[in-house]
Design an enzyme around this catalytic site. Structure first.
Site, mmCIF file in Angstrom:
data_model
loop_
_atom_site.group_PDB
_atom_site.id
_atom_site.type_symbol
_atom_site.label_atom_id
_atom_site.label_comp_id
_atom_site.label_asym_id
_atom_site.label_seq_id
_atom_site.Cartn_x
_atom_site.Cartn_y
_atom_site.Cartn_z
ATOM 1 N N HIS A 135 0.813 -1.238 0.000
ATOM 2 C CA HIS A 135 0.000 0.000 0.000
ATOM 3 C C HIS A 135 0.839 1.277 0.000
ATOM 4 O O HIS A 135 0.283 2.352 -0.257
ATOM 5 C CB HIS A 135 -0.914 0.054 1.232
ATOM 6 C CG HIS A 135 -1.911 -1.065 1.314
ATOM 7 N ND1 HIS A 135 -2.812 -1.330 0.308
ATOM 8 C CD2 HIS A 135 -2.152 -1.980 2.287
ATOM 9 C CE1 HIS A 135 -3.572 -2.367 0.668
ATOM 10 N NE2 HIS A 135 -3.184 -2.790 1.851
ATOM 11 N N ASP A 170 -2.735 -11.162 -1.316
ATOM 12 C CA ASP A 170 -3.165 -10.564 -0.052
ATOM 13 C C ASP A 170 -4.674 -10.297 -0.160
ATOM 14 O O ASP A 170 -5.200 -10.058 -1.250
ATOM 15 C CB ASP A 170 -2.405 -9.239 0.118
ATOM 16 C CG ASP A 170 -2.573 -8.593 1.468
ATOM 17 O OD1 ASP A 170 -1.603 -8.579 2.227
ATOM 18 O OD2 ASP A 170 -3.672 -8.059 1.738
ATOM 19 N N HIS A 172 -6.156 -7.695 0.559
ATOM 20 C CA HIS A 172 -6.398 -6.309 0.140
ATOM 21 C C HIS A 172 -5.856 -6.022 -1.253
ATOM 22 O O HIS A 172 -4.927 -6.699 -1.719
ATOM 23 C CB HIS A 172 -5.764 -5.347 1.160
ATOM 24 C CG HIS A 172 -6.324 -5.500 2.550
ATOM 25 N ND1 HIS A 172 -5.732 -6.309 3.497
ATOM 26 C CD2 HIS A 172 -7.444 -4.979 3.116
ATOM 27 C CE1 HIS A 172 -6.462 -6.259 4.624
ATOM 28 N NE2 HIS A 172 -7.498 -5.470 4.407
ATOM 29 N N ASP A 259 -3.606 -12.731 5.022
ATOM 30 C CA ASP A 259 -4.919 -12.323 5.543
ATOM 31 C C ASP A 259 -6.061 -12.840 4.672
ATOM 32 O O ASP A 259 -7.231 -12.703 5.014
ATOM 33 C CB ASP A 259 -5.005 -10.796 5.732
ATOM 34 C CG ASP A 259 -4.413 -10.009 4.585
ATOM 35 O OD1 ASP A 259 -4.041 -10.616 3.559
ATOM 36 O OD2 ASP A 259 -4.314 -8.768 4.707
#
Ligand code: V1S
Ligand code: CA
Ligand code: ZN
Length: 370
Positions: A135, A170, A172, A259
């Site tokens: 990110h 991931d 996200h 995650d």
């Protein structure tokens, strides 16, 4: 067993900082993985690397000089609690803490070390479980990520490889990495992620697929809660296969955020760690020089189980389900095994919606040319 030359980067500095008292990204994730990998006796099968921290100049290749200067300055005064005065860190997600510069430099240094080994042909696969900070943006920290080790490693790979494929499993969206390479056709970014209802970071719709020469080279696979192994692996294999066929990359970077595994503190997917690892196994079957990075993952023992299993996958080893003796897992029955089973939960992805995503993504990939 594999014939691949595997390197394992471990920078103690990258896993010795606690971001804040309540922060879910805890250093034990990487340390626990390290101990399990060691206790499963995998170290003799790899070259163990202790990388150098990235230099200021290396950090400034991927970040605004002012941002790096700021991280350096803020590091020693972080304990004064001046957080709100600074615009580049975000109080809860990316708090300032003493050592934030050294922490960032050591993660980036490790991923660059992986890229250098690949560039020199010294390893076929290089691992940095502390990396995967997808990110972080050029001028700002975001979503627990301060410095973008992935962009730094990809830039390094681009010095020796014409095209680099980036794959992000991931939970996200890999927004930071996508943004760095949004307008180039030398890097294809492919992110599978939870999407909708303002799920962090909110980006990653299928239609956002790159600009200029990079149009159609940013591939997004939006998913809903409860996705299971069968659906995920079906999408993963078909999309990656199509992407490899169209893009013909010379190197591969895998972001293996855990995650997306069932039971995560911040997640609601229903993937087992075997399912997660089988995506890596599939990606490795293309026999490209590959960097394997960590990322998210907040149910600490599950993260360690997943990345340990994936280290074995890279080495072509089958592991005993019984965890070896170690200092983190207790004596409870649920603490004694490696494999994580799926749970009974609602799944908002229908087989029809999965096929629709595959069709739309395939349409984009069909437009790419090399
Ligand atoms: N979801 C979520 C979540 N939880 C937190 C959080 C929880 C406890 C803390 F002490 C601090 C933060 N932050 C978020 C998300 C960011 C998720 C980042 C994932 C990172 C990765 O796994 O992809 C890669 C390493 N942040 C938000 O949702 C933003 C807010 C909008 C809501 C939460 N508050 C705390 C900040 C603003
Ligand atoms: Ca992702
Ligand atoms: Zn994540």
């Amino acid at each position: 067993m594999t014939t691949k030359k595997v390197a394992y980067c471990f920078a103690p500095d990258a896993s010795s900082y606690q971001l804040s008292e309540t922060h879910p990204m805890v250093p034990e994730r990487v340390n626990m993985t390290h101990e399990l990998v060691q206790n499963y006796r995998m170290f003799p099968r790899m070259t163990i690397i202790k990388p150098h921290p990235a230099t200021e100049e290396q950090l400034k290749r991927v970040h605004l000089p002012g941002y790096i200067d700021y991280l350096k300055k803020v590091s020693p005064i972080a304990t004064l609690g001046l957080g709100d005065l600074y615009p580049c860190l975000q109080a809860d997600d990316c708090p300032m803490f003493t050592g934030v510069y050294d922490y960032s430099a050591s993660i980036v240094g490790a991923s660059i070390a992986c890229a250098n080994r690949i560039n020199h042909g010294r390893s076929n696969v290089c691992i940095n479980w502390a990396g995967g900070m997808h990110h972080a943006k050029r001028r700002v920290a975001s979503g627990f990520c301060y410095a973008n080790d992935i962009a730094a490693a990809i830039l390094e790979l681009l010095m020796c490889h014409r095209r680099v494929m980036y794959v992000d499993i991931d939970l996200h969206h890999g927004d930071g990495v996508e943004e760095y390479f949004y307008n180039t056709n030398r890097v294809m970014t492919l992110s599978f992620h939870r999407f909708g209802n303002n799920f962090f970071p909110g980006t990653g719709a299928i239609k956002n697929s790159g600009v200029g020469p990079g149009k159609d080279y940013a591939i997004n696979v939006p998913l809903q809660k409860g996705i299971d192994d069968d659906q995920y692996i079906y999408l993963f294999k078909n999309i990656l296969n199509k992407a490899m066929e169209r893009f013909q990359p010379e190197a591969l970077v895998m972001q293996m955020g855990a995650d997306s595994v069932v039971g995560d503190l911040l997640g609601d997917f229903n993937l087992t760690n075997k399912g997660h690892a089988s995506c890596l196994e599939n990606a490795l079957s293309y026999n490209l020089p590959t960097i394997v990075l960590g990322g998210g993952g907040y149910s600490v023992k599950n993260v360690a189980r997943t990345w340990t299993l994936e280290t074995a996958t890279i080495l072509g080893l089958e592991l005993d389900n019984q965890l070896p003796t170690n200092s983190y897992f207790g004596h409870l029955p649920e603490d004694s095994t490696l494999y994580i089973p799926p749970v009974k939960m609602s799944n908002s992805n229908t087989n029809k919606s999965i096929r629709k995503v595959l069709r739309k993504v395939t349409e984009i990939l069909d437009r790419t040319e090399i």
